[in-house]
Scaffold this motif. Sequence first.
Motif, mmCIF file in Angstrom:
data_model
loop_
_atom_site.group_PDB
_atom_site.id
_atom_site.type_symbol
_atom_site.label_atom_id
_atom_site.label_comp_id
_atom_site.label_asym_id
_atom_site.label_seq_id
_atom_site.Cartn_x
_atom_site.Cartn_y
_atom_site.Cartn_z
ATOM 1 N N GLY A 146 0.784 -1.224 0.000
ATOM 2 C CA GLY A 146 0.000 0.000 0.000
ATOM 3 C C GLY A 146 0.818 1.276 0.000
ATOM 4 O O GLY A 146 2.025 1.277 0.260
ATOM 5 N N PHE A 147 0.132 2.371 -0.326
ATOM 6 C CA PHE A 147 0.783 3.675 -0.407
ATOM 7 C C PHE A 147 1.303 4.196 0.933
ATOM 8 O O PHE A 147 2.405 4.744 0.993
ATOM 9 C CB PHE A 147 -0.174 4.704 -1.015
ATOM 10 C CG PHE A 147 -0.286 4.617 -2.511
ATOM 11 C CD1 PHE A 147 0.694 5.150 -3.335
ATOM 12 C CD2 PHE A 147 -1.369 3.988 -3.095
ATOM 13 C CE1 PHE A 147 0.595 5.080 -4.716
ATOM 14 C CE2 PHE A 147 -1.483 3.908 -4.477
ATOM 15 C CZ PHE A 147 -0.498 4.447 -5.295
ATOM 16 N N PRO A 148 0.550 4.085 2.054
ATOM 17 C CA PRO A 148 1.055 4.674 3.298
ATOM 18 C C PRO A 148 2.430 4.148 3.694
ATOM 19 O O PRO A 148 3.317 4.926 4.074
ATOM 20 C CB PRO A 148 -0.023 4.296 4.331
ATOM 21 C CG PRO A 148 -1.277 4.207 3.522
ATOM 22 C CD PRO A 148 -0.842 3.590 2.223
ATOM 23 N N ARG A 149 2.641 2.844 3.600
ATOM 24 C CA ARG A 149 3.937 2.296 4.010
ATOM 25 C C ARG A 149 5.033 2.708 3.034
ATOM 26 O O ARG A 149 6.161 2.986 3.449
ATOM 27 C CB ARG A 149 3.831 0.780 4.143
ATOM 28 C CG ARG A 149 2.953 0.403 5.316
ATOM 29 C CD ARG A 149 2.799 -1.079 5.555
ATOM 30 N NE ARG A 149 1.977 -1.280 6.749
ATOM 31 C CZ ARG A 149 1.721 -2.443 7.305
ATOM 32 N NH1 ARG A 149 2.233 -3.550 6.786
ATOM 33 N NH2 ARG A 149 0.966 -2.528 8.375
ATOM 34 N N ALA A 150 4.712 2.777 1.755
ATOM 35 C CA ALA A 150 5.707 3.232 0.789
ATOM 36 C C ALA A 150 6.030 4.710 0.998
ATOM 37 O O ALA A 150 7.194 5.118 0.897
ATOM 38 C CB ALA A 150 5.206 2.995 -0.637
ATOM 39 N N LEU A 151 5.017 5.525 1.292
ATOM 40 C CA LEU A 151 5.259 6.942 1.552
ATOM 41 C C LEU A 151 6.141 7.135 2.783
ATOM 42 O O LEU A 151 7.069 7.962 2.781
ATOM 43 C CB LEU A 151 3.925 7.671 1.743
ATOM 44 C CG LEU A 151 3.092 7.885 0.479
ATOM 45 C CD1 LEU A 151 1.682 8.317 0.836
ATOM 46 C CD2 LEU A 151 3.757 8.906 -0.442
ATOM 47 N N ASN A 152 5.865 6.376 3.836
ATOM 48 C CA ASN A 152 6.703 6.465 5.033
ATOM 49 C C ASN A 152 8.140 6.057 4.724
ATOM 50 O O ASN A 152 9.102 6.666 5.212
ATOM 51 C CB ASN A 152 6.144 5.578 6.142
ATOM 52 C CG ASN A 152 4.824 6.091 6.689
ATOM 53 O OD1 ASN A 152 4.464 7.249 6.482
ATOM 54 N ND2 ASN A 152 4.084 5.234 7.376
ATOM 55 N N ALA A 153 8.296 5.006 3.904
ATOM 56 C CA ALA A 153 9.635 4.533 3.557
ATOM 57 C C ALA A 153 10.376 5.557 2.703
ATOM 58 O O ALA A 153 11.588 5.749 2.866
ATOM 59 C CB ALA A 153 9.533 3.205 2.815
ATOM 60 N N VAL A 154 9.669 6.228 1.800
ATOM 61 C CA VAL A 154 10.310 7.257 0.972
ATOM 62 C C VAL A 154 10.765 8.431 1.841
ATOM 63 O O VAL A 154 11.813 9.037 1.583
ATOM 64 C CB VAL A 154 9.357 7.711 -0.145
ATOM 65 C CG1 VAL A 154 9.851 8.990 -0.811
ATOM 66 C CG2 VAL A 154 9.222 6.604 -1.202
#
Length: 299
Positions: A146-154
């Motif tokens: 999902g986007f939230p975890r990818a956004l946090n990782a970025v």
Amino acid sequence: MTKSERETAVNRRSLLAAGALIGAVGVSTAPAAAAAPASASAASGRYARGMAVLRQVSGDRGAEVVESLSDIAPDLGRYIVEFAYGDVYARPGLDLKQRQLVTIGALAAQGDTAPQLRFHLDAALHVGLSPVEVVEALIHVVPFAGFPRALNAVTVARQVFADRGIAFQPPVQTDEQDRYERGVRKLVEVDGQHGLDVIESLRDIAPDLGRYVVEFAFGDVYHRPWLTLPQRQLVTIGALTASGDTAPQLRVHLGAALRVGLSRGQVVEALIHVVPYAGFPRVLNAVTVARGVFEEQRG
């Protein structure tokens, strides 16, 4: 307690509070002698091998973390060195760049591992992955976590690049082909006919979901040229295995990993590599899935 002793204790507690230990995460350097536990195991072959591999992965940054555990859980620091690095990382079958791709997938997909992810994104750069490959691995996690975890990782990656003084110029996807058509081509390249069968199976209940899988997961994400397909499957294996409740999807993607050029040995090695980050139960379940995939291929 002297002022110096109080400051040392505070620093140790700060490292622990930051969650800097899982995955042998460190935030500063320390001499090699400081990292060795005060036990006979310090001289063991596993400990020496593990510390050597830890330094290959992260430079000197892991040593202070091990030392920071000496006042509360010194054996935990020893297990990190001996098992995670002396046993797992030291295994042949995957090189350090491949191992960091699996690690990035596993940590980003879990979503609550920012300190460890920060350490391992830095380690990925240290062992030779480019900033573009690091960010691409994080983008690749979106369809699986999902986007939230990818956004946090970025956000974590941005911090790592800033710490390293990296002036990052991100590539931008500009392919104007029809997204569905290019997605179908990439889906077949990765998954073969089985991938199309999965999409067809959704037609009677959620046809738009099938279309999104084709257009977004494969037409957008998998189509991006900044990671090879074997690299993408290593990230995928890490993400799905660490998630722990994805056996049907893992089955598809282990088969895809073999299809795009990873060997059975590399697939199993990628699963073993997830143990320090997600634990034995999830990896044991994933190995059971892999056994089924291998047997199916033999048949």
